[in-house]
Design a protein around this motif. Structure first.
Motif, short mmCIF file in Angstrom:
data_model
loop_
_atom_site.label_atom_id
_atom_site.label_comp_id
_atom_site.label_asym_id
_atom_site.label_seq_id
_atom_site.Cartn_x
_atom_site.Cartn_y
_atom_site.Cartn_z
N MET A 40 30.30 29.38 11.33
CA MET A 40 30.40 30.61 12.04
C MET A 40 31.17 30.44 13.31
SD MET A 40 27.31 33.05 12.99
CE MET A 40 26.34 31.81 13.76
N PRO A 41 32.43 30.48 13.08
CA PRO A 41 33.34 30.34 14.37
C PRO A 41 33.09 31.37 15.23
CG PRO A 41 34.67 31.20 12.51
CD PRO A 41 33.36 30.72 11.87
N PHE A 42 33.25 31.12 16.58
CA PHE A 42 33.26 31.78 17.73
C PHE A 42 34.37 32.81 17.81
CE2 PHE A 42 33.54 32.93 22.21
CZ PHE A 42 32.37 33.65 22.54
N ASN A 43 34.13 33.97 17.83
CA ASN A 43 35.35 35.06 17.82
C ASN A 43 35.59 35.52 19.20
OD1 ASN A 43 37.10 36.88 17.51
ND2 ASN A 43 36.34 37.93 15.68
N PHE A 44 36.39 34.79 20.12
CA PHE A 44 36.56 35.10 21.43
C PHE A 44 37.34 36.38 21.49
CE2 PHE A 44 39.02 35.07 25.40
CZ PHE A 44 38.12 34.94 26.31
N LEU A 45 38.19 36.90 20.65
CA LEU A 45 38.75 37.87 20.83
C LEU A 45 37.99 39.22 20.71
CD1 LEU A 45 41.56 39.45 21.06
CD2 LEU A 45 41.94 39.23 18.52
N ALA A 46 36.87 39.12 19.75
CA ALA A 46 35.94 40.24 19.74
C ALA A 46 35.30 40.25 20.97
CB ALA A 46 34.89 39.94 18.42
N ILE A 47 34.91 39.00 21.79
CA ILE A 47 34.31 39.10 23.10
C ILE A 47 35.03 40.03 23.79
CG2 ILE A 47 33.39 37.77 24.97
CD1 ILE A 47 31.71 37.53 22.35
N LEU A 48 36.39 39.64 24.03
CA LEU A 48 37.24 40.00 24.98
C LEU A 48 37.36 41.71 24.76
CD1 LEU A 48 39.15 39.56 27.17
CD2 LEU A 48 41.03 39.10 25.54
N VAL A 49 37.46 42.12 23.60
CA VAL A 49 37.77 43.53 23.30
C VAL A 49 36.40 44.30 23.26
CG1 VAL A 49 37.91 45.15 21.38
CG2 VAL A 49 39.37 43.16 21.37
N ALA A 50 34.91 43.69 23.20
CA ALA A 50 33.72 44.17 23.47
C ALA A 50 33.81 44.29 24.98
CB ALA A 50 32.74 43.39 23.10
N ALA A 51 34.20 43.49 25.68
CA ALA A 51 34.18 43.42 27.11
C ALA A 51 35.02 44.68 27.80
CB ALA A 51 34.37 42.11 28.04
N LEU A 52 36.22 44.77 27.14
CA LEU A 52 37.32 45.74 27.78
C LEU A 52 36.51 47.13 27.45
CD1 LEU A 52 40.51 43.77 26.69
CD2 LEU A 52 39.68 44.66 29.29
N SER A 53 35.87 47.27 26.19
CA SER A 53 35.58 48.51 25.89
C SER A 53 34.45 49.19 26.80
CB SER A 53 34.45 48.35 24.66
OG SER A 53 33.13 47.82 24.96
N SER A 54 33.98 48.45 27.74
CA SER A 54 33.41 48.92 28.93
C SER A 54 34.18 49.98 29.87
CB SER A 54 32.39 47.86 29.78
OG SER A 54 33.56 47.43 30.48
N PHE A 55 35.53 49.60 29.93
CA PHE A 55 36.28 50.22 30.83
C PHE A 55 36.71 51.66 30.11
CE2 PHE A 55 37.13 45.84 32.63
CZ PHE A 55 37.02 46.52 33.71
N VAL A 56 37.04 51.51 28.81
CA VAL A 56 37.30 52.58 27.98
C VAL A 56 36.39 53.98 27.99
CG1 VAL A 56 37.77 53.67 25.60
CG2 VAL A 56 38.81 51.41 26.45
N VAL A 57 34.66 53.32 27.72
CA VAL A 57 33.81 54.10 27.78
C VAL A 57 33.51 54.66 29.27
CG1 VAL A 57 31.33 54.31 27.40
CG2 VAL A 57 32.74 53.28 25.88
#
Length: 162
Positions: free
Chosen positions: A1-18
């Protein structure tokens, strides 16, 4: 189960959009300013580099935590001692992952667990602080609602993006 850093980054950026939508004056921004005791002028005087920079750092921290809250397979990884022990894990670990490796790894399931995390983590923390700070219920609802939405979206992104 590889770590998905891109998903983490996009999730963090979602706080700005919301946050851009949530705290817009046409949504909750005007009510939030009134309930927090701030004026537009006070908000504009803030150090935006510091505010947005630290917001990203803290959102990234939250996003790094989310896999443990929304991906069931992280529990099995913890049971063997973490990623450093995969090579020495008992055969039952590999058998479990081959049977259930992608079980419950959907955007919908991640959103459910993210929502539950918002209700059972963000809401109580914000409400306790709000009670001691003598903030209004409107203020606490706006703040807790924002973080519940963020955690729901983060959970969906992190759990569903394989």
């Amino acid at each position: 189960m590889p770590f998905n850093f891109l998903a983490i980054l996009v999730a963090a950026l979602s706080s700005f959009v919301v946050g851009f939508v949530w705290y817009n004056p046409k949504v909750f921004g005007t009510i939030w300013m009134k309930e927090s005791g701030l004026t537009q002028e006070q908000c504009e005087k803030g150090n935006m580099l510091k505010i947005f920079g630290l917001t990203f750092v803290y959102s990234l921290m939250l996003a790094f935590l989310m896999p443990t809250l929304v991906i069931h397979q992280m529990g099995t990884l913890g049971m063997i001692g973490g990623p450093d022990f995969i090579a020495t894990a008992k055969p039952s670990y590999s058998a479990f992952l081959s049977d259930y490796g992608d079980a419950f790894r959907t955007f919908k399931h991640g959103a459910l667990h993210g929502f539950m995390s918002g209700i059972f983590l963000a809401l109580p923390i914000i409400s306790i602080n709000g009670l001691f700070e003598q903030k209004s219920w409107k203020y606490m609802a706006i703040q807790a609602g924002y973080w519940t939405v963020i955690m729901t979206i983060m959970g969906a992104i992190i759990c569903g993006w394989k």
